[in-house]
Scaffold this motif. Structure first.
Motif, PDB file in Angstrom:
ATOM      1  N   UNK A 171       0.819  -1.204   0.000  1.00 16.03           N
ATOM      2  CA  UNK A 171       0.000   0.000   0.000  1.00 16.03           C
ATOM      3  C   UNK A 171       0.860   1.264   0.000  1.00 16.03           C
ATOM      4  N   UNK A 172       2.105   1.156   0.478  1.00 17.30           N
ATOM      5  CA  UNK A 172       2.982   2.340   0.501  1.00 17.30           C
ATOM      6  C   UNK A 172       3.697   2.495  -0.835  1.00 17.30           C
ATOM      7  N   UNK A 173       3.677   3.717  -1.361  1.00 20.94           N
ATOM      8  CA  UNK A 173       4.401   4.047  -2.591  1.00 20.94           C
ATOM      9  C   UNK A 173       5.597   4.907  -2.205  1.00 20.94           C
ATOM     10  N   UNK A 174       6.792   4.510  -2.660  1.00 20.66           N
ATOM     11  CA  UNK A 174       7.986   5.287  -2.321  1.00 20.66           C
ATOM     12  C   UNK A 174       8.701   5.750  -3.591  1.00 20.66           C
ATOM     13  N   UNK A 175       9.519   6.777  -3.415  1.00 16.46           N
ATOM     14  CA  UNK A 175      10.261   7.341  -4.529  1.00 16.46           C
ATOM     15  C   UNK A 175      11.604   6.642  -4.674  1.00 16.46           C
ATOM     16  N   UNK A 176      11.804   5.999  -5.806  1.00 17.53           N
ATOM     17  CA  UNK A 176      13.075   5.336  -6.064  1.00 17.53           C
ATOM     18  C   UNK A 176      14.220   6.318  -6.187  1.00 17.53           C
ATOM     19  N   UNK A 177      13.937   7.485  -6.806  1.00 18.00           N
ATOM     20  CA  UNK A 177      14.995   8.489  -6.975  1.00 18.00           C
ATOM     21  C   UNK A 177      15.450   9.077  -5.639  1.00 18.00           C
TER      22      UNK A 177
ATOM     23  N   UNK B  22      18.963   9.283  -3.556  1.00 19.92           N
ATOM     24  CA  UNK B  22      19.499  10.631  -3.511  1.00 19.92           C
ATOM     25  C   UNK B  22      19.551  11.312  -4.866  1.00 19.92           C
ATOM     26  N   UNK B  23      18.664  10.919  -5.782  1.00 20.72           N
ATOM     27  CA  UNK B  23      18.645  11.470  -7.134  1.00 20.72           C
ATOM     28  C   UNK B  23      17.432  12.370  -7.327  1.00 20.72           C
ATOM     29  N   UNK B  24      17.478  13.166  -8.370  1.00 18.68           N
ATOM     30  CA  UNK B  24      16.339  14.018  -8.704  1.00 18.68           C
ATOM     31  C   UNK B  24      15.297  13.202  -9.458  1.00 18.68           C
ATOM     32  N   UNK B  25      14.028  13.586  -9.383  1.00 22.43           N
ATOM     33  CA  UNK B  25      12.977  12.860 -10.101  1.00 22.43           C
ATOM     34  C   UNK B  25      13.274  12.773 -11.589  1.00 22.43           C
ATOM     35  N   UNK B  26      12.953  11.652 -12.192  1.00 25.66           N
ATOM     36  CA  UNK B  26      13.250  11.434 -13.605  1.00 25.66           C
ATOM     37  C   UNK B  26      12.410  12.333 -14.507  1.00 25.66           C
TER      38      UNK B  26
END
Length: 266
Positions: free
Chosen positions: A35-41, A45-49
């Protein structure tokens, strides 16, 4: 050294119980935490694609938390397939699907139970002093929509059955060699289907996503699974090594021969 039939059956049963336990635990846990969505970037430590699909839909590498441990299910599936064949994988897949359904039924029931007043009172604010409804949070986290449950179960079964079929087809070509090819190849094909089936059922049939969104998010999920499947190949060989040492050379050879002997798909 000759082994007795009793010792063979005992080690075979123990191995299946251990592998089934690993498979069941990770599959069910992945469904619950998904249920949790996380940011891979941001995790790296990266900026959003900010990739643009179809000219209008912007997509980043956002994944469900369940994707973190789902590769363990991939590996366990292939190891069970190697030592117990299609029947072993089908057996544990249907058992797992039934238990996942059971988990969601229990969750749907307990989230409808009225909360105790003192439980709400002692948790009425968060660490920063903001109003907090713990019952609402509990229900929101654990209660997933019907579409997600149905989509997840259907995608799980299709993915598992397709994986075992392709694995055995590749095995009939490669024999006992090239474990990486049949393991990675079966995973890449089955998870391509799985990535789109669960999204299509959960968010298109039962939800309000567009086809473009389904394709875009499905591609991101598949890219992740593709890269992880390749990266975890050494872990697959390590697992085979540990099992072969536990069973012994002759016992491992007998078990894999029995697993590869069943060429049916029933």
């Amino acid at each position: 050294m000759e082994i007795s039939e009793k010792e063979y059956q005992s080690k075979k049963t123990n191995l299946f119980i251990i592998l089934a336990g690993i498979f069941l635990t990770n599959a069910i846990l992945a469904e619950i935490i998904g249920v949790k969505i996380f940011s891979g970037e941001e995790t790296l430590g990266l900026s959003p694609a900010n990739w643009t699909f179809f000219g209008t839909y912007t997509l980043d590498f956002n994944l469900t938390a369940g994707a973190v441990i789902w590769p363990v299910v991939f590996i366990t599936t292939d190891i069970i397939n190697e030592y117990f064949g299609k029947k072993g994988v089908r057996k544990i897949s249907f058992i797992t699907a039934g238990l996942i359904a059971y988990v969601f039924i229990v969750i749907s029931l307990v989230t409808k139970l009225p909360p105790a007043s003192f439980w709400l009172d002692v948790n009425e604010v968060d660490n920063n002093g903001n109003p907090f409804n713990i019952d609402y949070a509990f229900n929101t986290i654990f209660r997933q929509g019907l579409g997600i449950i149905i989509g997840s179960l259907i995608a799980f079964l299709i993915g598992q059955l397709l994986d075992v079929y392709i694995f055995q087809k590749l095995r009939s070509i490669t024999g006992s060699k090239m474990i990486w090819l049949r393991a990675t190849g079966s995973t890449l094909v089955s998870q391509f289907i799985d990535s789109f089936v669960v999204l299509g059922i959960a968010f298109y049939v039962f939800g309000n996503w567009s086809i473009e969104q389904i394709i875009a998010v499905g591609i991101i999920n598949y890219i992740y699974k593709f890269l992880v499947a390749i990266a975890l190949t050494p872990l697959l060989y390590a697992g085979h090594g540990l099992i072969d040492r536990y069973l012994g050379k002759s016992m491992a050879a007998r078990l894999t021969a029995e697993a590869s002997g069943d060429q049916s798909f029933n």
